[in-house]
Design a protein around this motif. Structure first.
Motif, mmCIF file in Angstrom:
data_model
loop_
_atom_site.group_PDB
_atom_site.id
_atom_site.type_symbol
_atom_site.label_atom_id
_atom_site.label_comp_id
_atom_site.label_asym_id
_atom_site.label_seq_id
_atom_site.Cartn_x
_atom_site.Cartn_y
_atom_site.Cartn_z
ATOM 1 N N LYS A 55 0.863 -1.177 0.000
ATOM 2 C CA LYS A 55 0.000 0.000 0.000
ATOM 3 C C LYS A 55 0.901 1.228 0.000
ATOM 4 N N CYS A 56 0.634 2.178 -0.906
ATOM 5 C CA CYS A 56 1.397 3.429 -0.938
ATOM 6 C C CYS A 56 0.429 4.605 -0.950
ATOM 7 N N PHE A 57 0.951 5.776 -0.610
ATOM 8 C CA PHE A 57 0.110 6.943 -0.364
ATOM 9 C C PHE A 57 0.576 8.150 -1.170
ATOM 10 N N ASN A 58 -0.374 9.048 -1.424
ATOM 11 C CA ASN A 58 -0.156 10.360 -2.034
ATOM 12 C C ASN A 58 0.645 10.304 -3.329
ATOM 13 N N GLY A 59 1.815 10.967 -3.390
ATOM 14 C CA GLY A 59 2.571 11.057 -4.648
ATOM 15 C C GLY A 59 2.986 9.706 -5.194
ATOM 16 N N LYS A 60 3.500 8.827 -4.328
ATOM 17 C CA LYS A 60 3.897 7.482 -4.776
ATOM 18 C C LYS A 60 2.670 6.712 -5.252
ATOM 19 N N ALA A 61 1.544 6.913 -4.564
ATOM 20 C CA ALA A 61 0.306 6.234 -4.947
ATOM 21 C C ALA A 61 -0.167 6.696 -6.321
ATOM 22 N N LYS A 62 -0.103 7.995 -6.570
ATOM 23 C CA LYS A 62 -0.528 8.529 -7.866
ATOM 24 C C LYS A 62 0.376 8.020 -8.984
ATOM 25 N N SER A 63 1.678 8.014 -8.744
ATOM 26 C CA SER A 63 2.634 7.545 -9.740
ATOM 27 C C SER A 63 2.416 6.060 -10.048
ATOM 28 N N MET A 64 2.220 5.261 -9.006
ATOM 29 C CA MET A 64 2.003 3.825 -9.208
ATOM 30 C C MET A 64 0.684 3.574 -9.934
ATOM 31 N N ALA A 65 -0.352 4.338 -9.593
ATOM 32 C CA ALA A 65 -1.650 4.185 -10.254
ATOM 33 C C ALA A 65 -1.567 4.545 -11.734
ATOM 34 N N GLU A 66 -0.783 5.576 -12.074
ATOM 35 C CA GLU A 66 -0.673 6.026 -13.465
ATOM 36 C C GLU A 66 0.231 5.142 -14.309
ATOM 37 N N HIS A 67 1.329 4.663 -13.728
ATOM 38 C CA HIS A 67 2.354 3.991 -14.521
ATOM 39 C C HIS A 67 2.550 2.511 -14.203
ATOM 40 N N GLY A 68 2.076 2.060 -13.053
ATOM 41 C CA GLY A 68 2.276 0.670 -12.658
ATOM 42 C C GLY A 68 1.359 -0.273 -13.417
ATOM 43 N N VAL A 69 1.897 -1.413 -13.834
ATOM 44 C CA VAL A 69 1.112 -2.430 -14.530
ATOM 45 C C VAL A 69 1.541 -3.814 -14.067
ATOM 46 N N LYS A 70 0.646 -4.758 -14.247
ATOM 47 C CA LYS A 70 0.940 -6.145 -13.915
ATOM 48 C C LYS A 70 2.189 -6.601 -14.670
ATOM 49 N N GLY A 71 3.096 -7.291 -13.971
ATOM 50 C CA GLY A 71 4.307 -7.808 -14.584
ATOM 51 C C GLY A 71 5.510 -6.892 -14.465
ATOM 52 N N MET A 72 5.291 -5.632 -14.130
ATOM 53 C CA MET A 72 6.387 -4.666 -13.987
ATOM 54 C C MET A 72 7.270 -5.053 -12.799
ATOM 55 N N LYS A 73 8.576 -4.865 -12.959
ATOM 56 C CA LYS A 73 9.502 -5.088 -11.851
ATOM 57 C C LYS A 73 9.653 -3.783 -11.077
#
Length: 131
Positions: A61-79
């Motif tokens: 679980k991540c919050f605020n800026g890290k959360a927004k970045s992960m939501a925008e750019h994170g995808v299944k399979g990413m390291k």
């Protein structure tokens, strides 16, 4: 004593994001980490000669800026590499039984590699992130 966790692994699902009434963005995802399987202190090898892997799954679980970045750019399979702390929870289910859980509260999430695009008939691989 300090509660610090460092994990590097593959994102197991597309991250899910929500915003609290107070405006805090929270993003959650699963993270798979692997290590060689050992029996009696020795690495177990499969028929192909490679070490068999044991996979563990972590809720992150991540919050605020890290959360927004992960939501925008994170995808299944990413390291990704995650630095944070372990958070334990206890609750009672509808039958009054005590239940326990744990999650990683991430302070930092660094993108290591994007998942590669699969070509017809080939195994998925990983592209390095270009930055």
């Amino acid at each position: 004593m300090t509660n610090i966790v460092l994990l590097a692994g593959n994102v197991g699902n597309d991250p899910e994001s929500a915003t609290t009434f107070g405006g805090t963005t929270i993003t959650t995802f699963s993270l798979a980490t692997s290590r060689p399987r050992r029996v009696d202190g020795k690495v177990v090898k499969g028929e192909n000669g490679y070490a068999e892997q044991e996979t563990e799954w972590h809720r992150v679980k991540c919050f605020n800026g890290k959360a927004k970045s992960m939501a925008e750019h994170g995808v299944k399979g990413m390291k990704v590499a995650v630095k944070g702390r372990i958070h334990y929870t206890k609750w009672q289910d509808k039958d009054g039984n005590d239940r326990y859980g744990s999650e990683i509260l991430a302070d930092d999430v660094d993108f290591i590699a994007w998942p590669k695009r699969e070509a017809a008939g080939s195994q998925p691989e990983t592209d390095d992130i270009p930055f």
